[in-house]
Design a protein around this motif. Structure first.
Motif: not given
Length: 717
Positions: A295-298, A456-460, A568-573
């Motif tokens: 799960v790759h996040i900007a 959800l999995l990455a956030n958890k 954790f998964t939406s740092p752009i917004r």
């Protein structure tokens, strides 16, 4: 030697009353008669001294003053002062919610507001409590203004100009001197800033700080909605300049510091109109037969450094704002749609969570850290859904494998008590001028759920890493300060009311046998799916739940049934995701815990801005609903009662989900009163009831764009 400036003789009763209160409040142990008060305030005219006498009598009768001897008064010691936030009503009166939360709200009559406005933090003198009565008080000091700029419509004559404020709880129009109009014309939407409010002036004095455009113009109206909620609609030039200087900076030196995923199949799945791609998924089969899912996040915080203009602006905004026809991004477009966005066929820097999983979706291992990726393909949700449904298309094996894993993870999540809110999203087809042409509904399908499960999995996982002290195994210490997304248990009274309501449709929300509350709620949501009352039942179910917020104090997430959960998964917004990225980086490097109090304040700010953005989005949808129906006056529709109040019935039209109100005054076949316990209107003569969820045939009666208000009437049939 300069002359001593004389105090102006106060003439108006309200001004004089305020001065007298201030005199006693600042000298609480002294007693004064009317002559002493008049002398201290330099009230010399006979009529003024009589006014002083009258006000002293009124303040004594209201409980503000006590009489020490006949004719002599002092501050009543049984009264007290509280500080808190003004919550204004449309009538002009207000309630003050005390800061400490330990006392009842204090009622402030309209004539005791003393220029306080909605949301201001104030000091209130609370009168001595009378038996069985709500505490009542008067604003004696405005500590901080919530806002000093407002949006409204100009009314200009040859010599006078006023801005009529849009906000229904703002009771004062703003006087604009002709020299301060800045080119604004009569009837235009503008933003005005209050620059002065003289003691004796009824209206504040302001200046125009932005001309939005003509009333009814789509851009002007959308910007007006943003300004109404004190949200920005453009970037300061210096912030844009700072953003424009940045480049991707993917150098060989930077790549060496990261785990390299460029040769692993990677792709994004997003809405068709998306431009800011926060997240990507990678998948490959390992030699041991397991799956590695990334799960790759900007990696936004690699670019937006602490203590920069970009960082300050991102914090203040805290979130991107999604209006009905546009996105107002948290970060300038050069970042949000450019160097941070995980666009196809480009190398990108990421912060990633990588899972090793078996075919059953069980997590066997995980890794968190900074990476570099290369996205092979950009899918829309519709394209990915077609692959899932047909089993054919680009990267079909990867998508079908991820879909299979996601469904197993989802099933397990619901077995553990997660609640399945799957509300239908209402969208408008809009032309190039912003005019709504039609309504359509978006429902989450397997492609949406695939992305949701892995996010959800990455956030958890990242919240568990810190919340469970996994970086320091064996140490029995308090977890380091972290930013959690928390969600409290439902309020029992609210849930009882919800259960009572859904029984009218034949559903039982209270747990049966050994059911838990979340499982009984899931059962109802499943039973109502596809029925005409689905939207209302789901809306009320959401209202029954507590609001999810950001906090450093972890209580878990009830709706998801997670003990640890972060964003954790939406740092752009979302700014909280940026906070999580920074904290993760710090703690992965062995850094000390950050200041909890400071981060809690930042969490509170982010929660407040998230709510403000949601309110603005709802207002934009309401505006489009009114605009969509304004040329349908007189047309009939089938609806369902979506709300009951003492002033009328709210009705949602079934075919387009637009909501309007039938005022109680227009129900002229009987005299109707509101039954609070039964949540219905009851006719006094014929005992006819109007209850939540009942079907109604309505006709569009009025559509007021300025007030974003739809009025319906009963159809004759």
């Amino acid at each position: 030697m300069g002359q001593k400036k004389k105090r102006k003789n106060p003439s108006r009763k309200t001004d004089l009353r305020q001065l007298i209160q201030g005199l006693f409040f600042n000298q609480p142990k002294r007693a004064f008669n009317y002559k002493q008060v008049a002398a201290l305030l330099e009230v010399k005219k006979k009529s003024g001294r009589q006014m002083v006498q009258l006000i002293l009598t009124e303040l004594f009768e209201s409980g503000y003053l006590t009489e020490t001897v006949p004719g002599k008064y002092k501050l009543l010691s049984r009264g007290s002062t509280v500080t808190g936030i003004i919550d204004m009503t449309a009538s002009g009166a207000a309630f003050v919610v005390p800061d400490d939360g330990s006392e009842e709200d204090v009622f402030i009559p309209r004539n005791s507001m003393n220029k306080a406005l909605n949301g201001d933090r104030v000091k209130v003198f609370q009168s001595a409590r009378r038996r069985n009565k709500q505490p009542e008080g008067e604003v004696i000091e405005i500590l901080t203004r919530k806002r000093d700029s407002f949006v409204g419509t100009m009314q200009i004559s040859r010599t006078l100009a006023f801005m009529i404020v849009d906000d229904r709880v703002m009771q004062h129009d703003i006087f604009i001197p002709i020299k301060s109009l800045k080119g604004a014309k009569d009837g235009q939407k503008v933003v005005a800033k209050i620059i002065e409010w003289p003691e004796r002036a009824k209206n504040p004095i302001g200046e125009i700080i932005d001309v939005l455009g003509d009333v009814g113009d789509n851009n002007a109206e959308m910007h007006a909605i943003l300004a109404e909620f004190n949200l920005p609609y453009k970037y300061p030039e210096e912030v844009n300049r700072e953003a424009a200087k940045m480049d991707a900076g993917i150098t060989p030196e930077e790549i060496k510091k990261r785990r390299d995923f460029r040769k692993v199949t990677t792709f994004t799945i997003d809405p068709a109109d998306a431009k800011d791609f926060d997240d990507a998924l990678s998948i490959q089969k390992l030699k041991n037969g397991n799956w590695e899912v990334g799960v790759h996040i900007a990696d936004v915080t690699h670019y937006v450094q602490d203590k920069t203009l970009l960082e300050k602006e991102a914090y203040e905004r805290a979130t991107s704002v999604y209006l009905v026809d546009r996105v107002v991004p948290m970060l300038p477009e050069h970042l949000s749609n450019g160097i941070c966005s995980l666009r196809p066929n480009e190398e990108k820097l990421c912060f990633s969570v990588v899972f090793e999983m078996n075919d059953n979706g069980s997590i066997l291992n995980s890794w968190v850290g900074r990476t570099v990726i290369y996205s092979d393909r950009r899918f829309t949700y519709a394209e990915a859904q077609e692959v899932i449904e047909t089993g054919e298309g680009d990267l079909k094996e990867e998508i079908l494998t991820l879909d299979s894993l996601a469904k197993k993870i989802r099933d397990q999540r619901f077995k553990e008590g997660a609640i399945g809110f799957e509300r239908v999203e209402v969208k408008f087809n809009i032309d190039e001028t912003g005019k709504p042409l039609g309504v359509y509904f978006k429902e989450a399908k397997d492609a949406n759920k695939l992305i949701e499960e892995f996010m959800l999995l990455a956030n958890k996982r990242v919240s568990e890493l810190i919340g469970k002290n996994e970086l320091t195994p064996g140490r029995k210490t308090k977890p380091k300060t972290f930013v959690y997304r928390i969600h409290d248990v439902p309020n029992p009274d609210k849930f009882e009311a919800f259960a009572s309501f859904v029984r009218r449709f034949g559903y039982e929300a209270l747990p049966k046998g050994e059911e838990s509350v979340n499982k009984s709620l899931n059962r109802v949501l499943h039973e109502v799916h596809g029925k005409k009352e689905q939207n209302i039942v789901e809306t009320l179910a959401v209202r029954t739940m507590a609001k999810a917020i950001y906090s450093t104090h972890n209580i878990g997430h009830y709706g998801l049934s997670f003990k640890h959960y972060s964003h954790f998964t939406s740092p752009i917004r979302r700014y909280p995701d940026m906070m999580v990225h920074r904290l993760l980086d710090r703690y992965l490097k062995g850094g000390n815990s950050v200041n909890e109090e400071r981060y809690e304040e930042m969490c509170q700010h982010s929660s407040d801005m998230e709510q403000r953005a949601a309110d603005a989005e709802r207002a934009s949808i309401k505006f489009k609903q009114v605009e969509f129906l304004k040329d349908k006056i007189g047309q009939e529709f089938d609806g369902v009662i979506s709300g009951v109040t003492e002033w009328g019935l709210y009705v949602e039209i079934i075919e387009n989900k637009c909501e309007g109100m039938i005022p109680i005054r227009d129900l002229d076949d009987d005299y109707y009163s509101f039954d609070e316990k039964e949540y219905c209107l009851i006719g006094r003569k014929f005992n006819k009831k109007y209850q939540l969820g009942e079907p109604l045939r309505i006709v569009i009666a009025k559509a007021n764009l300025e007030k974003k208000q739809l009025d319906f009437a009963m159809a004759e049939s």
